[in-house]
Design an enzyme around this catalytic site. Structure first.
Site, PDB file in Angstrom:
ATOM      1  N   ASN A  58       2.367 -25.160 -32.042  1.00  0.00           N
ATOM      2  CA  ASN A  58       1.120 -24.675 -31.426  1.00  0.00           C
ATOM      3  C   ASN A  58       1.274 -24.631 -29.905  1.00  0.00           C
ATOM      4  O   ASN A  58       0.565 -25.325 -29.147  1.00  0.00           O
ATOM      5  CB  ASN A  58      -0.094 -25.515 -31.832  1.00  0.00           C
ATOM      6  N   TYR A  79      -3.528 -30.040 -30.731  1.00  0.00           N
ATOM      7  CA  TYR A  79      -2.714 -30.031 -29.511  1.00  0.00           C
ATOM      8  C   TYR A  79      -1.211 -30.175 -29.837  1.00  0.00           C
ATOM      9  O   TYR A  79      -0.803 -31.193 -30.373  1.00  0.00           O
ATOM     10  CB  TYR A  79      -3.202 -31.163 -28.589  1.00  0.00           C
ATOM     11  N   ARG A  80      -0.455 -29.149 -29.553  1.00  0.00           N
ATOM     12  CA  ARG A  80       1.003 -29.083 -29.771  1.00  0.00           C
ATOM     13  C   ARG A  80       1.404 -29.453 -31.196  1.00  0.00           C
ATOM     14  O   ARG A  80       2.431 -30.092 -31.426  1.00  0.00           O
ATOM     15  CB  ARG A  80       1.770 -29.988 -28.782  1.00  0.00           C
ATOM     16  N   ASN A  81       0.573 -29.047 -32.130  1.00  0.00           N
ATOM     17  CA  ASN A  81       0.867 -29.339 -33.530  1.00  0.00           C
ATOM     18  C   ASN A  81       0.243 -28.259 -34.408  1.00  0.00           C
ATOM     19  O   ASN A  81      -0.976 -28.189 -34.537  1.00  0.00           O
ATOM     20  CB  ASN A  81       0.295 -30.722 -33.888  1.00  0.00           C
TER      21      ASN A  81
END
Ligand SMILES: Cc1cc2nc3c(=O)[nH]c(=O)nc-3n(C[C@H](O)[C@H](O)[C@H](O)COP(=O)(O)OP(=O)(O)OC[C@H]3O[C@@H](n4cnc5c(N)ncnc54)[C@H](O)[C@@H]3O)c2cc1C
Length: 332
Positions: A166, A202-204
Site C-alpha cells: 500500500n 498504512y503501508r499494508n
C-alpha cells in the site's frame, strides 16, 4: 538442491539478487523463476509451494533488504509480467463484436480495440499486470490526462509490490485508486478482491499472503497538462526531501503512533537523535532524510542491518519509541 523437472516458466540458476534491488545489497537465490504472464506466475507459485518452499515474490526490489549469502529457496521475479493497457468498457467490447460472457470472463486479458476509445470516459481505467512499473503507470496516466496516481511520482517499484505494501505518502495511498486486484490465493487459484475485501492500512495492502497477479486502477478524467503539473510538483518535493539519486530501499521505518512519538515521524526521531550521517561499512543514515539508509558503495546487507539495529536501539533508549521496519527483510 532444487530439482528442475517440470519447469513452470523461464528461470535462472544461482541468480544474483543485489542487482535486482534499489539498495544493491544481498546474496543469491539457487533459482530465480521469471514468469511472463499472470498464468505463468500462478503456475510458478504452485510449483514453489508444492516443493515446500516459502513463496518469495520480488517486484522492483525497492522496499527490500535481502541478506548476504544464499536465500533458502527459489525467488519469483515479476518484472517480465509488465503489461499495462486500457480497460475496454463493456459497450466498446460489444461494438467490437464481444459478448457479455467475454467481458465477465476476464477483464485482465487485453482486447485489441479496432477503433478509437470514446473521447471521454466517465470512469477511465487501466489494467496493469503485477510487474508493471509504477513510474511507467504514472507516465501513462499523464499522457492520457487521467488523475489519480500523481502522488506515486518518484516511487519506484512494481504495481504488485505497491499494492502489497500500500505505497503512499502525505497525498494518500495507492489503494485509493484501486478498483480491484486479482490475486493468487492460498489454494493457487485466481480470485478478484475489492478494496472492502482487504481493508488496506498504512503501508499494508492486507492481502493475507495472497500474491498480486494484476490490478485495475480507476481514474478521474482530467487533462495531460494538469496531471503533468501535479506529477512535476510531487517529483520536485521528493527531490528536495529524499536522497533520490542514491541507492536506498526507501523509508526504513514505519512512522510510529503520533501519540507515542509526540507527533514526530520516524525520520524526525532519527534526526533528533543526531543519527543522520551515522555510518557502518558502506551503509549510511542519509544526511538528507533520517529515515533512509543509503549504500555509499560496497555496503553489505550486514552493514545495513547493523546500522538499522543501532538506530532502532538509540531511538528507543532516547525517546522510548520502538520503531518497526517498513522495509521487508529476506533471509534475516
Ligand atoms: C527512492 C525511493 C523512494 C520511495 N518512496 C516511497 C514513497 O514515497 N512511498 C512508499 O510507500 N514507498 C516508497 N518507496 C518504497 C517502494 O518504492 C515501495 O514500497 C514499492 O511499493 C515497492 O514495490 P516493489 O515492487 O519494489 O516491491 P519489492 O521491494 O520487490 O517487495 C516489497 C514487498 O512486496 C512483496 N511483493 C512484491 N510484489 C508482490 C506481488 N506481486 N504480490 C504480493 N507481494 C508482492 C514482496 O514479496 C515484499 O514483501 C521508495 C523507495 C525508494 C528506493
Amino acid at each position: 538442491m532444487i530439482s528442475l523437472e517440470d519447469w513452470p516458466c523461464a528461470a535462472v540458476r544461482n541468480a544474483d539478487l543485489a542487482a535486482r534491488t534499489t539498495l544493491k545489497v544481498g546474496g543469491t537465490t539457487p533459482l530465480l523463476l521469471e514468469p511472463g504472464d499472470p498464468e505463468e506466475l500462478r503456475r510458478a507459485v504452485t510449483w514453489v509451494r508444492e516443493r515446500g518452499f516459502e513463496v518469495r515474490i520480488l517486484g522492483g526490489g525497492a522496499n527490500l533488504i535481502i541478506a548476504d549469502g544464499e536465500v533458502p529457496g527459489p525467488v519469483i521475479a515479476t518484472d517480465r509480467i509488465r503489461r499495462a493497457f486500457r480497460y475496454v468498457p463493456f459497450e466498446l467490447r460489444m461494438d467490437l463484436g464481444g459478448s457479455r460472457e467475454e467481458e465477465e470472463a476476464d477483464p485482465f486479458v487485453e482486447v485489441q480495440p479496432r477503433q478509437h476509445f470514446p473521447e471521454s470516459e466517465p470512469t477511465p481505467r487501466l489494467v496493469a499486470w503485477a510487474g508493471a512499473s509504477m513510474p511507467g503507470l504514472v507516465g501513462m496516466s499523464k499522457r492520457l490526462g487521467w488523475s489519480g496516481i500523481e502522488g506515486l511520482a518518484g516511487v519506484p517499484g512494481s504495481i504488485g509490490g505497491g499494492v502489497a505494501m500500500n505505497a503512499g505518502g502525505s497525498w494518500g495511498d495507492l489503494w485509493d485508486a484501486v478498483e480491484r486486484v486479482r490475486v493468487i490465493d492460498e489454494t493457487g487459484e485466481f480470485k478478484d478482491l475489492l478494496r472492502a475485501d482487504c481493508q488496506p492500512s498504512y503501508r499494508n495492502g492486507n492481502l493475507g499472503g495472497a500474491i498480486v497477479a494484476g490490478v485495475v486502477l480507476e481514474f478521474e478524467p482530467s487533462h495531460p497538462r494538469v496531471v503533468d503539473e501535479e506529477v512535476r510538483r510531487y517529483l520536485l518535493h521528493k527531490r528536495q526531501v529524499q536522497p533520490v539519486t542514491e541507492q536506498s530501499a526507501g523509508c526504513v521505518f514505519k512512522n510510529p503512533d503520533p501519540e507515542l512519538s509526540g507527533g514526530r515521524s520516524a525520520g524526525q526521531l532519527v534526526d533528533e537523535a543526531g543519527l543522520k550521517g551515522r555510518t557502518r561499512g558502506g551503509a549510511q543514515v542519509s544526511e538528507k532524510h533520517g529515515n533512509f539508509v543509503v549504500n555509499r558503495g560496497g555496503a553489505t546487507a550486514a552493514d545495513v542491518l547493523a546500522l538499522i539495529e543501532e538506530v532502532r536501539q538509540e531511538v528507543a533508549s532516547r525517546f522510548g519509541v520502538e520503531l518497526a521496519t517498513e522495509v521487508k527483510l529476506w533471509g534475516v
